[in-house]
Motif scaffolding. Structure first.
Motif, mmCIF file in Angstrom:
data_model
loop_
_atom_site.group_PDB
_atom_site.id
_atom_site.type_symbol
_atom_site.label_atom_id
_atom_site.label_comp_id
_atom_site.label_asym_id
_atom_site.label_seq_id
_atom_site.Cartn_x
_atom_site.Cartn_y
_atom_site.Cartn_z
ATOM 1 N N ALA A 130 2.778 0.483 4.111
ATOM 2 C CA ALA A 130 1.674 0.339 3.156
ATOM 3 C C ALA A 130 1.590 1.626 2.341
ATOM 4 N N PRO A 131 2.364 1.742 1.282
ATOM 5 C CA PRO A 131 2.455 3.000 0.534
ATOM 6 C C PRO A 131 1.129 3.509 -0.025
ATOM 7 N N ALA A 132 0.142 2.635 -0.206
ATOM 8 C CA ALA A 132 -1.161 3.088 -0.694
ATOM 9 C C ALA A 132 -1.808 4.074 0.262
ATOM 10 N N ARG A 133 -1.360 4.110 1.504
ATOM 11 C CA ARG A 133 -1.918 5.032 2.498
ATOM 12 C C ARG A 133 -1.350 6.445 2.363
ATOM 13 N N ALA A 134 -0.317 6.612 1.585
ATOM 14 C CA ALA A 134 0.289 7.939 1.444
ATOM 15 C C ALA A 134 -0.679 8.883 0.732
ATOM 16 N N THR A 135 -0.819 10.077 1.269
ATOM 17 C CA THR A 135 -1.696 11.075 0.662
ATOM 18 C C THR A 135 -0.914 12.094 -0.165
ATOM 19 N N ASP A 136 0.393 12.068 -0.068
ATOM 20 C CA ASP A 136 1.247 12.979 -0.836
ATOM 21 C C ASP A 136 2.339 12.170 -1.522
ATOM 22 N N LEU A 137 2.219 12.024 -2.820
ATOM 23 C CA LEU A 137 3.217 11.274 -3.589
ATOM 24 C C LEU A 137 4.092 12.189 -4.429
ATOM 25 N N SER A 138 4.030 13.468 -4.158
ATOM 26 C CA SER A 138 4.864 14.406 -4.907
ATOM 27 C C SER A 138 6.338 14.170 -4.576
ATOM 28 N N GLY A 139 7.192 14.505 -5.526
ATOM 29 C CA GLY A 139 8.622 14.388 -5.299
ATOM 30 C C GLY A 139 9.181 12.997 -5.458
ATOM 31 N N LEU A 140 8.362 12.052 -5.910
ATOM 32 C CA LEU A 140 8.861 10.690 -6.131
ATOM 33 C C LEU A 140 9.459 10.574 -7.531
ATOM 34 N N PRO A 141 10.333 9.596 -7.738
ATOM 35 C CA PRO A 141 10.985 9.471 -9.043
ATOM 36 C C PRO A 141 10.057 8.868 -10.089
ATOM 37 N N ARG A 142 10.513 8.893 -11.323
ATOM 38 C CA ARG A 142 9.773 8.234 -12.403
ATOM 39 C C ARG A 142 9.483 6.791 -12.014
ATOM 40 N N THR A 143 8.286 6.343 -12.375
ATOM 41 C CA THR A 143 7.796 5.074 -11.847
ATOM 42 C C THR A 143 7.237 4.183 -12.950
ATOM 43 N N PHE A 144 7.545 2.906 -12.850
ATOM 44 C CA PHE A 144 6.951 1.878 -13.716
ATOM 45 C C PHE A 144 6.171 0.922 -12.819
ATOM 46 N N ILE A 145 4.923 0.689 -13.159
ATOM 47 C CA ILE A 145 4.081 -0.257 -12.409
ATOM 48 C C ILE A 145 3.450 -1.216 -13.396
ATOM 49 N N ASP A 146 3.517 -2.510 -13.101
ATOM 50 C CA ASP A 146 2.752 -3.467 -13.894
ATOM 51 C C ASP A 146 2.103 -4.513 -12.998
ATOM 52 N N CYS A 147 1.040 -5.090 -13.503
ATOM 53 C CA CYS A 147 0.300 -6.125 -12.777
ATOM 54 C C CYS A 147 -0.595 -6.850 -13.775
ATOM 55 N N GLY A 148 -1.257 -7.896 -13.305
ATOM 56 C CA GLY A 148 -2.202 -8.615 -14.141
ATOM 57 C C GLY A 148 -3.623 -8.156 -13.851
ATOM 58 N N SER A 149 -4.512 -8.369 -14.807
ATOM 59 C CA SER A 149 -5.903 -7.977 -14.580
ATOM 60 C C SER A 149 -6.624 -8.962 -13.666
ATOM 61 N N ALA A 150 -6.042 -10.145 -13.480
ATOM 62 C CA ALA A 150 -6.689 -11.176 -12.665
ATOM 63 C C ALA A 150 -5.850 -11.466 -11.423
ATOM 64 N N GLU A 151 -5.542 -10.415 -10.674
ATOM 65 C CA GLU A 151 -4.796 -10.615 -9.432
ATOM 66 C C GLU A 151 -5.278 -9.650 -8.350
ATOM 67 N N VAL A 152 -5.022 -10.031 -7.123
ATOM 68 C CA VAL A 152 -5.453 -9.276 -5.957
ATOM 69 C C VAL A 152 -4.984 -7.826 -6.018
ATOM 70 N N PHE A 153 -3.767 -7.598 -6.476
ATOM 71 C CA PHE A 153 -3.161 -6.270 -6.384
ATOM 72 C C PHE A 153 -3.583 -5.314 -7.486
ATOM 73 N N ARG A 154 -4.403 -5.770 -8.419
ATOM 74 C CA ARG A 154 -4.749 -4.942 -9.584
ATOM 75 C C ARG A 154 -5.252 -3.546 -9.195
ATOM 76 N N ASP A 155 -6.272 -3.488 -8.366
ATOM 77 C CA ASP A 155 -6.924 -2.201 -8.095
ATOM 78 C C ASP A 155 -6.030 -1.254 -7.290
ATOM 79 N N GLU A 156 -5.285 -1.795 -6.324
ATOM 80 C CA GLU A 156 -4.415 -0.905 -5.543
ATOM 81 C C GLU A 156 -3.251 -0.397 -6.386
ATOM 82 N N ASP A 157 -2.808 -1.203 -7.357
ATOM 83 C CA ASP A 157 -1.723 -0.759 -8.231
ATOM 84 C C ASP A 157 -2.205 0.331 -9.194
ATOM 85 N N VAL A 158 -3.412 0.144 -9.733
ATOM 86 C CA VAL A 158 -3.983 1.169 -10.605
ATOM 87 C C VAL A 158 -4.205 2.458 -9.810
#
Length: 210
Positions: A130-158
Motif C-alpha cells: 500500500a504505497p500511500a503508507r510510505a512516509t518517504d517518497l524521495s529518490g523515486l523517478p519522474r511520475t505520471f498519475i491520472d484518475c477520474g474525479s468520480a472514482e474511489v481512488f481520486r483522493d489517495e491519488d491526489v
C-alpha cells in the motif's frame, strides 16, 4: 510499436490464493529480469519505466519503492493509471463512490481484504503493498498519475502526487472531470477518454525523448 518501446508484462500470482507480498514480489522479479536481459530484448536500460492501472498501478508504485530501497534497476519513470494505493478506506472519495460505478467502496474493501486479509487497515501493512503508507517518497523517478474525479481512488491519488512533490520528485497529475474508474477503457472514443489517453501517451513520449 509507439515510441519504439518494448513492453514486458508480468503474469503475477493473484490474491486471495496468493496474498501480499506475492504480487508485488513477482512484479519486481519481472523488473529485475527485464533489466538483466535488456540487451537481448533491445531495451535501453536507462529508459526503463514501470506502468500499471488500478491494482496494477499500485503494484507499479510498489515496484518503484522496492527498486529504490533494494538499490535495484534504475527507473526513468513510473506511470500510475488511477492507481490503488491505500488500504485504509478513509478518504472522502471512498465514501462518495459507494454503490455507484464499476469499482466502488465495497469493491475496494473486497480487493484489499483479498490481498491483505486481517492485516487490512492495521499497522502491519507494507509500503510496498500500500504505497500511500510510505512516509518517504524521495529518490523515486519522474511520475505520471491520472484518475477520474468520480472514482474511489481520486483522493489517495491526489495525496500521493502531493507527497511526491513534497519529497522533491517531479510528478504530473491529471484528475479528469466527471471521469469514473476505467473510463478510458470502457469509453476510449469519448472526448474525455481520448484526451486522457493522449495526455498519458504524450508524457511517455516526452520521457523517452528527453
Amino acid at each position: 510499436m509507439e515510441n519504439d518501446a518494448v513492453a514486458v508484462t508480468v503474469e503475477y500470482r493473484l490474491a486471495p490464493e496468493f496474498p501480499d507480498p506475492y504480487p508485488v514480489e513477482d512484479c519486481y522479479a519481472g523488473l529485475v529480469w527485464t533489466s538483466d536481459h535488456a540487451e537481448e530484448l533491445g531495451i535501453d536500460p536507462t529508459r526503463l519505466i514501470v506502468a500499471g492501472a488500478s491494482a496494477g498501478g499500485g503494484l507499479a508504485a510498489g515496484i518503484a519503492l522496492l527498486a529504490r530501497d533494494r538499490k535495484g534497476p534504475a527507473l526513468a519513470g513510473q506511470v500510475l493509471i488511477y492507481p490503488m494505493l491505500d488500504d485504509r478506506d478513509n478518504t472522502i472519495s471512498t465514501s462518495q463512490i459507494d454503490g455507484e460505478g464499476i469499482w466502488d467502496r465495497s469493491s475496494n474493501v473486497m480487493g484489499w481484504t483479498a490481498l491483505l486479509g486481517e492485516r487490512k487497515g492495521t499497522d502491519d501493512v507494507s509500503i510496498y503493498a500500500a504505497p500511500a503508507r510510505a512516509t518517504d517518497l524521495s529518490g523515486l523517478p519522474r511520475t505520471f498519475i491520472d484518475c477520474g474525479s468520480a472514482e474511489v481512488f481520486r483522493d489517495e491519488d491526489v495525496a500521493y502526487a502531493t507527497a511526491l512533490w513534497q519529497a522533491g520528485v517531479q510528478a504530473e497529475l491529471h484528475v479528469w472531470p466527471g471521469g469514473f474508474h476505467g473510463f478510458d477503457m470502457s469509453a476510449p472514443d469519448s472526448v474525455l477518454g481520448k484526451k486522457m489517453i493522449s495526455t498519458r501517451s504524450q508524457w511517455i513520449a516526452q520521457l523517452f525523448n528527453s
